[in-house]
Design a protein around this motif. Sequence first.
Motif, PDB file in Angstrom:
ATOM      1  N   GLU A 189       0.861  -1.178   0.000  1.00  0.00           N
ATOM      2  CA  GLU A 189       0.000   0.000   0.000  1.00  0.00           C
ATOM      3  C   GLU A 189       0.905   1.239   0.000  1.00  0.00           C
ATOM      4  OE1 GLU A 189      -2.923  -0.408   3.244  1.00  0.00           O
ATOM      5  OE2 GLU A 189      -2.294  -2.502   3.309  1.00  0.00           O
ATOM      6  N   THR A 190       0.387   2.337  -0.524  1.00  0.00           N
ATOM      7  CA  THR A 190       1.202   3.541  -0.649  1.00  0.00           C
ATOM      8  C   THR A 190       0.505   4.715   0.013  1.00  0.00           C
ATOM      9  OG1 THR A 190       2.004   2.715  -2.780  1.00  0.00           O
ATOM     10  CG2 THR A 190       2.442   5.019  -2.274  1.00  0.00           C
ATOM     11  N   LEU A 191       1.257   5.461   0.813  1.00  0.00           N
ATOM     12  CA  LEU A 191       0.690   6.648   1.444  1.00  0.00           C
ATOM     13  C   LEU A 191       0.315   7.679   0.381  1.00  0.00           C
ATOM     14  CD1 LEU A 191       3.066   7.195   4.511  1.00  0.00           C
ATOM     15  CD2 LEU A 191       0.949   5.871   4.376  1.00  0.00           C
ATOM     16  N   SER A 192      -0.676   8.481   0.674  1.00  0.00           N
ATOM     17  CA  SER A 192      -1.115   9.501  -0.288  1.00  0.00           C
ATOM     18  C   SER A 192      -0.185  10.708  -0.290  1.00  0.00           C
ATOM     19  CB  SER A 192      -2.540   9.953   0.039  1.00  0.00           C
ATOM     20  OG  SER A 192      -2.613  10.474   1.354  1.00  0.00           O
ATOM     21  N   MET A 193       0.601  10.881   0.778  1.00  0.00           N
ATOM     22  CA  MET A 193       1.593  11.944   0.852  1.00  0.00           C
ATOM     23  C   MET A 193       2.939  11.327   1.198  1.00  0.00           C
ATOM     24  SD  MET A 193      -0.552  14.944   2.814  1.00  0.00           S
ATOM     25  CE  MET A 193       0.737  16.179   2.531  1.00  0.00           C
ATOM     26  N   PHE A 194       4.026  12.040   0.874  1.00  0.00           N
ATOM     27  CA  PHE A 194       5.359  11.461   0.936  1.00  0.00           C
ATOM     28  C   PHE A 194       6.065  11.763   2.260  1.00  0.00           C
ATOM     29  CE2 PHE A 194       4.144  12.236  -3.418  1.00  0.00           C
ATOM     30  CZ  PHE A 194       4.466  11.045  -4.058  1.00  0.00           C
ATOM     31  N   TYR A 195       5.342  11.625   3.370  1.00  0.00           N
ATOM     32  CA  TYR A 195       5.913  11.937   4.676  1.00  0.00           C
ATOM     33  C   TYR A 195       5.558  10.832   5.658  1.00  0.00           C
ATOM     34  CZ  TYR A 195       6.323  16.573   2.595  1.00  0.00           C
ATOM     35  OH  TYR A 195       6.625  17.619   1.762  1.00  0.00           O
ATOM     36  N   SER A 196       6.532  10.444   6.497  1.00  0.00           N
ATOM     37  CA  SER A 196       6.277   9.364   7.448  1.00  0.00           C
ATOM     38  C   SER A 196       5.212   9.741   8.466  1.00  0.00           C
ATOM     39  CB  SER A 196       7.578   8.968   8.162  1.00  0.00           C
ATOM     40  OG  SER A 196       8.134  10.053   8.871  1.00  0.00           O
ATOM     41  N   ARG A 197       4.988  11.042   8.663  1.00  0.00           N
ATOM     42  CA  ARG A 197       3.959  11.461   9.616  1.00  0.00           C
ATOM     43  C   ARG A 197       2.554  11.063   9.156  1.00  0.00           C
ATOM     44  NH1 ARG A 197       5.530  16.846   7.528  1.00  0.00           N
ATOM     45  NH2 ARG A 197       3.948  17.534   6.035  1.00  0.00           N
ATOM     46  N   GLU A 198       2.407  10.695   7.896  1.00  0.00           N
ATOM     47  CA  GLU A 198       1.098  10.278   7.374  1.00  0.00           C
ATOM     48  C   GLU A 198       0.809   8.811   7.662  1.00  0.00           C
ATOM     49  OE1 GLU A 198      -1.013  12.441   6.013  1.00  0.00           O
ATOM     50  OE2 GLU A 198       0.504  13.964   6.458  1.00  0.00           O
ATOM     51  N   PHE A 199       1.798   8.077   8.162  1.00  0.00           N
ATOM     52  CA  PHE A 199       1.643   6.631   8.351  1.00  0.00           C
ATOM     53  C   PHE A 199       0.550   6.297   9.357  1.00  0.00           C
ATOM     54  CE2 PHE A 199       3.039   2.768  10.719  1.00  0.00           C
ATOM     55  CZ  PHE A 199       2.827   1.840   9.706  1.00  0.00           C
ATOM     56  N   VAL A 200       0.612   6.910  10.531  1.00  0.00           N
ATOM     57  CA  VAL A 200      -0.376   6.595  11.569  1.00  0.00           C
ATOM     58  C   VAL A 200      -1.787   7.012  11.153  1.00  0.00           C
ATOM     59  CG1 VAL A 200      -1.091   7.092  13.939  1.00  0.00           C
ATOM     60  CG2 VAL A 200       1.299   6.530  13.440  1.00  0.00           C
ATOM     61  N   PRO A 201      -2.000   8.235  10.633  1.00  0.00           N
ATOM     62  CA  PRO A 201      -3.342   8.573  10.156  1.00  0.00           C
ATOM     63  C   PRO A 201      -3.842   7.631   9.065  1.00  0.00           C
ATOM     64  CG  PRO A 201      -2.021  10.556  10.401  1.00  0.00           C
ATOM     65  CD  PRO A 201      -1.092   9.397  10.592  1.00  0.00           C
ATOM     66  N   TYR A 202      -2.923   7.150   8.223  1.00  0.00           N
ATOM     67  CA  TYR A 202      -3.324   6.229   7.155  1.00  0.00           C
ATOM     68  C   TYR A 202      -3.874   4.922   7.737  1.00  0.00           C
ATOM     69  CZ  TYR A 202      -2.944   2.967   3.248  1.00  0.00           C
ATOM     70  OH  TYR A 202      -3.209   2.016   2.296  1.00  0.00           O
ATOM     71  N   LEU A 203      -3.214   4.386   8.742  1.00  0.00           N
ATOM     72  CA  LEU A 203      -3.664   3.122   9.322  1.00  0.00           C
ATOM     73  C   LEU A 203      -4.881   3.306  10.220  1.00  0.00           C
ATOM     74  CD1 LEU A 203      -0.372   1.238  10.245  1.00  0.00           C
ATOM     75  CD2 LEU A 203      -1.791   0.995   8.209  1.00  0.00           C
ATOM     76  N   GLY A 204      -5.033   4.496  10.800  1.00  0.00           N
ATOM     77  CA  GLY A 204      -6.190   4.753  11.646  1.00  0.00           C
ATOM     78  C   GLY A 204      -6.242   3.828  12.852  1.00  0.00           C
ATOM     79  N   SER A 205      -7.439   3.439  13.245  1.00  0.00           N
ATOM     80  CA  SER A 205      -7.614   2.637  14.456  1.00  0.00           C
ATOM     81  C   SER A 205      -7.057   1.225  14.316  1.00  0.00           C
ATOM     82  CB  SER A 205      -9.099   2.568  14.825  1.00  0.00           C
ATOM     83  OG  SER A 205      -9.843   1.959  13.784  1.00  0.00           O
ATOM     84  N   TRP A 206      -6.805   0.790  13.076  1.00  0.00           N
ATOM     85  CA  TRP A 206      -6.260  -0.558  12.859  1.00  0.00           C
ATOM     86  C   TRP A 206      -4.938  -0.753  13.591  1.00  0.00           C
ATOM     87  CZ3 TRP A 206      -1.746  -2.527  10.780  1.00  0.00           C
ATOM     88  CH2 TRP A 206      -1.745  -3.895  10.448  1.00  0.00           C
ATOM     89  N   ILE A 207      -4.183   0.318  13.777  1.00  0.00           N
ATOM     90  CA  ILE A 207      -2.833   0.216  14.333  1.00  0.00           C
ATOM     91  C   ILE A 207      -2.815  -0.210  15.797  1.00  0.00           C
ATOM     92  CG2 ILE A 207      -2.571   2.579  15.193  1.00  0.00           C
ATOM     93  CD1 ILE A 207       0.229   2.591  13.954  1.00  0.00           C
ATOM     94  N   SER A 208      -3.933  -0.068  16.490  1.00  0.00           N
ATOM     95  CA  SER A 208      -3.970  -0.387  17.916  1.00  0.00           C
ATOM     96  C   SER A 208      -3.566  -1.838  18.168  1.00  0.00           C
ATOM     97  CB  SER A 208      -5.374  -0.144  18.476  1.00  0.00           C
ATOM     98  OG  SER A 208      -5.420  -0.458  19.848  1.00  0.00           O
ATOM     99  N   MET A 209      -2.585  -2.022  19.045  1.00  0.00           N
ATOM    100  CA  MET A 209      -2.069  -3.329  19.454  1.00  0.00           C
ATOM    101  C   MET A 209      -1.310  -4.062  18.344  1.00  0.00           C
ATOM    102  SD  MET A 209      -2.889  -3.293  22.576  1.00  0.00           S
ATOM    103  CE  MET A 209      -2.438  -4.957  23.054  1.00  0.00           C
ATOM    104  N   LYS A 210      -1.000  -3.360  17.260  1.00  0.00           N
ATOM    105  CA  LYS A 210      -0.255  -3.981  16.156  1.00  0.00           C
ATOM    106  C   LYS A 210       1.237  -3.661  16.287  1.00  0.00           C
ATOM    107  CE  LYS A 210      -3.964  -5.436  13.904  1.00  0.00           C
ATOM    108  NZ  LYS A 210      -5.047  -4.750  14.628  1.00  0.00           N
ATOM    109  N   THR A 211       2.056  -4.632  15.946  1.00  0.00           N
ATOM    110  CA  THR A 211       3.505  -4.445  15.962  1.00  0.00           C
ATOM    111  C   THR A 211       3.968  -4.051  14.564  1.00  0.00           C
ATOM    112  OG1 THR A 211       3.773  -6.081  17.727  1.00  0.00           O
ATOM    113  CG2 THR A 211       5.734  -5.522  16.431  1.00  0.00           C
ATOM    114  N   ILE A 212       4.671  -2.928  14.492  1.00  0.00           N
ATOM    115  CA  ILE A 212       5.084  -2.355  13.214  1.00  0.00           C
ATOM    116  C   ILE A 212       6.594  -2.498  13.063  1.00  0.00           C
ATOM    117  CG2 ILE A 212       4.974  -0.343  11.720  1.00  0.00           C
ATOM    118  CD1 ILE A 212       2.212  -1.316  12.719  1.00  0.00           C
ATOM    119  N   GLY A 213       7.031  -3.189  12.024  1.00  0.00           N
ATOM    120  CA  GLY A 213       8.452  -3.320  11.726  1.00  0.00           C
ATOM    121  C   GLY A 213       8.901  -2.220  10.773  1.00  0.00           C
ATOM    122  N   ILE A 214       9.944  -1.495  11.145  1.00  0.00           N
ATOM    123  CA  ILE A 214      10.382  -0.332  10.358  1.00  0.00           C
ATOM    124  C   ILE A 214      11.875  -0.467  10.056  1.00  0.00           C
ATOM    125  CG2 ILE A 214      10.409   2.183  10.218  1.00  0.00           C
ATOM    126  CD1 ILE A 214       8.467   2.152  12.659  1.00  0.00           C
TER     127      ILE A 214
END
Length: 227
Positions: free
Chosen positions: A96-121
Amino acid sequence: MKIAITRLAGKEENDAARCSAFSHTCEAVSPLRAEVYADRIEAFVQAVTEGQFDCLFFTSALPAQLIGPHLTTWPRVVAIGPTTAAKLQEHGIPAETLSMFYSREFVPYLGSWISMKTIGIPRADVPNQALLDAITEAGGIPREFRCYGLVKTGEPLQTADAGAILFTSAMSYREAIWTPRPDLLVCAIGEVTADAIRAGGTSVDVVGDGSLEGFLTALNRYMEERA
């Protein structure tokens, strides 16, 4: 116009064709080089293979290039932009691709789905505490693997025959050895880089949206307005 583009040594790839589409030429100039940490890449691949992550976030094309060939399985994958997504796709990894080219958009993109999820970066050995904090505050669990370092080349950037210099990251500006000229346009790939340039006491003439194409569009608009 000839544009000097700050790139990691050997990572200019298709810049020339992309600039040509906007009627410009370019040359890569390298204030930084990558120092790959093979042990950390191995550790990240092993963690992915063991299913330790719910999502992978690739913040640039280089970690996608370094890690993609070694992955045989993966969870949800998010890329910061189409260039990074394309690099993953070369290895059969849909992203999937963010609509903007900034890492700050990652959390808003995932929304509530991110809760309790482990993110590998997997990323450069450069701090981005804001991203980690945003993931944590949203209820996610960030696990950062710094897979390569950025080392100053110490080489003066060759811009004598360029009409513009494009800084593609804040660090590429901070570590660059270059000579400003009144007729040399100073350009930033996006707002984060532009802020770093201004903080360094340099005025910015053209700011893109975080992508090369977005910058080229902004450059042509700038030139048309001053024609």
